[in-house]
Write an enzyme that holds these catalytic residues in place. Structure first.
Site, PDB file in Angstrom:
ATOM      1  N   HIS A 844       0.515  -2.535 -13.684  1.00 12.90           N
ATOM      2  CA  HIS A 844       0.495  -1.078 -13.713  1.00 12.90           C
ATOM      3  C   HIS A 844       1.640  -0.614 -12.811  1.00 12.90           C
ATOM      4  O   HIS A 844       1.474  -0.467 -11.597  1.00 12.90           O
ATOM      5  CB  HIS A 844      -0.839  -0.536 -13.200  1.00 12.90           C
ATOM      6  N   THR A 845       2.794  -0.381 -13.413  1.00  6.35           N
ATOM      7  CA  THR A 845       3.970  -0.047 -12.605  1.00  6.35           C
ATOM      8  C   THR A 845       3.836   1.298 -11.912  1.00  6.35           C
ATOM      9  O   THR A 845       4.508   1.542 -10.901  1.00  6.35           O
ATOM     10  CB  THR A 845       5.237  -0.042 -13.484  1.00  6.35           C
ATOM     11  N   CYS A 846       3.003   2.171 -12.438  1.00  5.28           N
ATOM     12  CA  CYS A 846       2.817   3.475 -11.801  1.00  5.28           C
ATOM     13  C   CYS A 846       2.212   3.326 -10.409  1.00  5.28           C
ATOM     14  O   CYS A 846       2.451   4.145  -9.519  1.00  5.28           O
ATOM     15  CB  CYS A 846       1.900   4.364 -12.640  1.00  5.28           C
ATOM     16  N   PHE A 847       1.378   2.292 -10.233  1.00  2.00           N
ATOM     17  CA  PHE A 847       0.654   2.129  -8.975  1.00  2.00           C
ATOM     18  C   PHE A 847       1.010   0.820  -8.265  1.00  2.00           C
ATOM     19  O   PHE A 847       0.348   0.445  -7.299  1.00  2.00           O
ATOM     20  CB  PHE A 847      -0.858   2.174  -9.237  1.00  2.00           C
TER      21      PHE A 847
END
Length: 878
Positions: A844-847
């Site tokens: 999860h690159t967003c987090f």
């Protein structure tokens, strides 16, 4: 005994009698000059009688150095000094080995008068009164007490010697306490006779006469008529640093050879009392000249060697810092100039270290809470204000280039691409910077590295949300954002982050209000692009937004790849920027060219792309900063200087074209007369276009016919650099700058960051320290740092090549760049994603979350991990 002073200065009274009413002002100026001259001479006679001239072979019977003069009390010396003045007696020249104090005439007299006098000054009596009593005047001029009211190097030596001989230090303790607690006494201490020529000033002949007064010059002054106002100014006001700093340092060195326990308490208590006096007096002192004594006081105090330790650090220095917050801007500027001078800059680092030590101590020992933030601690904030003076002194002491206003470049840009005034924020101008006429962009190389002004403990303690609120407040609350030199780039990035997020939320609220009014708008800046046509799609949509409503660029960016699932919480945007940069900065695209020697990219001056294309690239760069995304771009430093309003110059060639820079530098350093024959260069240069064809350019009119010589080689170099870095790419850069400003014009970017820090902000750190990443990583889903698979994971990661490490970062965070502050800022989370399986890891690159199955072996973990990071684009990242 009464003396007829009118007879001593006959022409003075005659000139006054003959003066007409129309020349009263000129006569007043003459009288002021004569008073100053008389003061100076009487002081010189007094010190000649008491201290001597310093020449052991002196044959003047009125000089203590001759050995023929019996010791005199202060009263006797004062009376005889007046008599010698009236008799036009011989006056010795000052000997260089003697510690002279005649520069301090007016300071000493005014100090003693403030403490002892209730009548008119002695010099007014001398010049304006027909007669007077020597005894009363001597008491006015000098203190009748045997105690010292000021210090010199020699006086301190004598006191120390006397105390050591008597094995009693009471006199030293008493003197230090008396002098260092009193502003006037300390301001008159350690004064010099002739100040160094720190500032380039030109004095007219009348001013020179005042500076080097002797008896004959006093007489010549009586016949001079048309004087400037400045010629009446006393030397102590013309001089930049009346304190003899080398003498102060020698005196303190001798003092601190003693056990500090002897005098520390007395000196610390005196500093506290001194600070109290300063706090009482400074707020009421508004006149520039009325604070010159404060400059002397602070110069002496900050030379104390132990100021950063013991009771000095805990008690004395905090008190001085609290008092210094009342310094006027003009006094701060004078301190900065003195500390930047050759004699002053010697102490720059030690003063800075002492203040940093004080701030660090206060951060550690103070308990901050929700009602008491670090910005509320008076000692920390006042010490920070003092460090600002050192910061500007550090720039003045470094390598400077000619000043250039930020509006100079922006003005030419606005003429081609006007930016609505409503979109422009009023730039913050620091009062001290304005007073000194300096900007951080003027400093090519500081005396001390700028990094030495960072305080990491303070930066970690600052609550940037609170500080940003103070910055925006109109109540005058202290904000470190106005003192960005002391904050690390990572902390300043948080200030920029809060600014952008508040603007994004503001745009959302506006969208909600518009929806209630029946004119709904998208609260986000939404881009929908095809992965195979990412440049065309992105530029078209951004161009439409820029034309219709540029304020939409202030909204939070949301990117959607057509035909792909995924909600953009930051990770998709990161990938979008990465793909755009890879394509648009590719030299094959034709908008930028790659410098082979340095691998930096620069504007293609012969690009076929329209100005609008460069504007949109500027928008992309601004959006990356605004949305807190790091880009893989490699611009030379001159670009960031130009973005902050500074034109490129010769020194900028060092980064972007070192071969040319070294060639031009070799020409500048060549001093032989045959330069024309050796270099055979004219004011005409050539370069290649995109097709490899040579293009000739004349740097000035008829440049082909003008040879470069020793006389004009500097002009040639300046014109050459100006052409390459400014004029040749003027149209492309102006368009680029316009797009960049459309996004960041209202942000505190230029306030917080230097050009080097902006590069760090955009490109990230170049240090890939995966040990930091391992220490800061958190674990979830059943994993811990002691899990076997986690141990195997880090063993594999540490053995990866730098290229594979970048791929891992790209896979887990959406960017292969290291953020400001290092990899510890990433806050990577490794979460268990089920038991052993053949699935590849996902992220999860967003987090910054890595979903890692619990593989059964180390080999299997390595195989699956390498496959995931090698084929990650558009797959495995959510």
């Amino acid at each position: 005994m009464n003396i007829d002073f009118e007879l001593s200065l006959p022409r003075l009274s005659r000139n006054n009698r003959e003066a007409s009413s129309s020349s009263l002002d000129n006569n007043k100026k003459e009288d002021e000059m004569k008073r100053a001259a008389a003061k100076k001479l009487i002081e010189r006679y007094f010190y000649q009688l008491t201290d001597g001239c310093g020449n052991p072979h002196c044959d003047n019977k009125y000089c203590a150095s001759s050995g023929d003069l019996k010791p005199l009390t202060p009263d006797e010396a004062a009376a005889q000094a007046i008599q010698l003045f009236s008799q036009d007696a011989r006056l010795c020249e000052r000997h260089p080995n003697k510690i002279a104090r005649t520069q301090a005439n007016s300071n000493i007299e005014s100090s003693l008068n403030r403490q002892k006098m209730n009548s008119e000054t002695i010099t007014n009596d001398l010049v304006l009164s027909p007669s007077g009593n020597e005894e009363s005047k001597s008491r006015n001029l000098l203190n009748t007490s045997s105690e010292y009211l000021y210090l010199t190097e020699q006086i301190l030596y004598d006191i120390i010697e006397e105390c050591e001989a008597n094995d009693s230090y009471s006199k030293l303790i008493k003197t230090l306490g008396k002098v260092f607690c009193n502003i006037d006494c300390l301001a008159c201490s350690f004064l010099q006779t002739e100040t160094p020529d720190i500032e380039e000033k030109s004095f007219d002949k009348d001013t020179d006469k005042v500076r080097g007064l002797n008896k004959e010059e006093v007489r010549s002054l009586e016949g001079e008529k048309d004087k400037d106002e400045d010629s009446c100014v006393e030397p102590s006001k013309n001089s930049l640093a009346p304190v003899d700093l080398p003498s102060v340092r020698r005196a303190f060195a001798a003092l601190f050879k003693l056990k500090t326990s002897i005098f520390e308490n007395a000196l610390v208590n005196a500093l506290v009392a001194l600070a109290g006096n300063l706090q009482v007096q400074l707020p009421t002192r508004k006149d520039k000249d009325n604070q010159d004594d404060v400059v002397n006081v602070l110069l002496i105090v900050f030379e104390i060697p132990a100021l950063g330790s013991g009771d000095f650090l805990e008690t004395g220095l905090p008190a001085i810092c609290r008092a210094s917050q009342w310094l006027t801007v003009s006094v701060q500027a004078k301190l900065a100039k003195i500390w930047s001078s050759p004699v002053g800059r010697i102490s720059l680092r030690s003063i800075l270290e002492n203040l940093q030590q004080l701030i660090t101590l206060k951060v550690i020992v103070t308990q901050f809470h929700r009602d008491f933030y670090v910005q509320d601690e008076n000692v920390i904030t006042s010490a920070t204000r003092l460090i600002k003076i050192l910061y500007f002194a550090n720039m003045l002491a470094g390598t400077l280039e000619s000043p250039c206003s930020a509006e100079e470049l922006a003005g030419s840009i606005d003429s081609l691409y006007p930016i609505p005034k409503s979109q422009k924020a009023v730039p913050h101008v620091d009062p001290l910077a304005y007073e000194l006429g300096i900007n951080v962009l003027n400093c090519r190389k500081p005396h001390l590295p700028f990094e030495e002004f960072y305080n990491e403990l303070l930066s970690d303690a600052v609550e940037m949300d609170r500080d940003f609120a103070n910055y925006k407040s109109e109540l005058g609350k202290f904000s470190f954002m106005l003192y960005p030199f002391i904050l690390t780039p990572a902390t300043k990035t948080m200030g920029l982050y809060f600014d952008s997020r508040i603007r994004m939320y503001s745009e959302r609220r506006i969208s909600v209000l518009q929806a209630y009014r029946g004119t709904p708008s998208n609260p986000y800046l939404k881009l929908k692009v095809r992965r195979d046509h990412i440049i065309d799609d992105a530029l078209v949509e951004l161009e439409m937004l820029a034309m219709e409503n540029p304020n939409d660029l202030k909204k939070q960016l949301v990117v959607e790849f057509e035909g792909e699932q995924g909600i953009d919480e930051g990770g998709v945007s990161k990938e979008f920027f990465q793909l755009v940069v890879e394509e648009i900065f590719n030299p094959d695209y034709g908008m930028f060219v790659l410098q082979k020697e340095t691998q930096v990219v620069w504007f293609n001056p012969t690009s076929f792309e329209s100005d609008g294309q460069f504007t949109l690239i500027g928008i992309v760069l601004g959006l990356a900063i605004y949305n807190n995304v790091i880009l893989s771009v490699n611009f030379p430093m001159v670009l960031y200087r130009k973005l902050m309003g500074r034109r490129g110059s010769f020194e900028d060639l060092k980064d972007c074209n070192p071969v040319l820079y070294n060639s031009l530098k070799q020409m500048l350093e060549y001093t032989a007369p045959d330069l024309e024959d050796v270099f055979m260069q004219t004011f005409s240069i050539s370069y290649e276009d995109v097709f490899g064809s040579a293009i000739n350019h004349q740097l000035k009119e008829n440049g082909d016919d003008i040879q470069v010589t020793q006389e004009n080689k500097f002009e040639y170099v300046e014109l050459y650099a100006d052409f390459l870095l400014n004029k040749q790419v003027e149209k492309q850069f102006h368009a680029f700058y316009k797009g960049f400003q459309m996004v960041v014009d209202e942000s505190p970017l230029e306030l917080l960051f230097r050009p080097e820090e902006i590069e760090l902000l955009i490109c990230g750190s170049k240090v890939f320290d995966f040990d930091e990443l391992e220490k800061s990583t958190e674990y979830d889903g059943g994993y811990s740092s002691n899990s076997q698979i986690i141990k195997d994971f880090w063993t594999i990661v540490h053995l990866l090549s730098d290229e594979d490490k970048k791929k891992l970062l790209q896979f887990t965070t959406g960017s292969d760049r290291v953020p400001i502050g290092g990899l510890s800022r990433l806050k990577l989370v490794i979460s268990r994603n089920g038991p052993d399986s053949d699935r590849l890891p996902t992220a999860h690159t967003c987090f910054n979350v890595l979903l890692l199955p619990e593989y059964s072996s180390k080999d299997k973990l390595e195989d699956r991990l390498m496959k995931a990071i090698s084929y990650s684009k558009g797959f495995g990242m959510l």
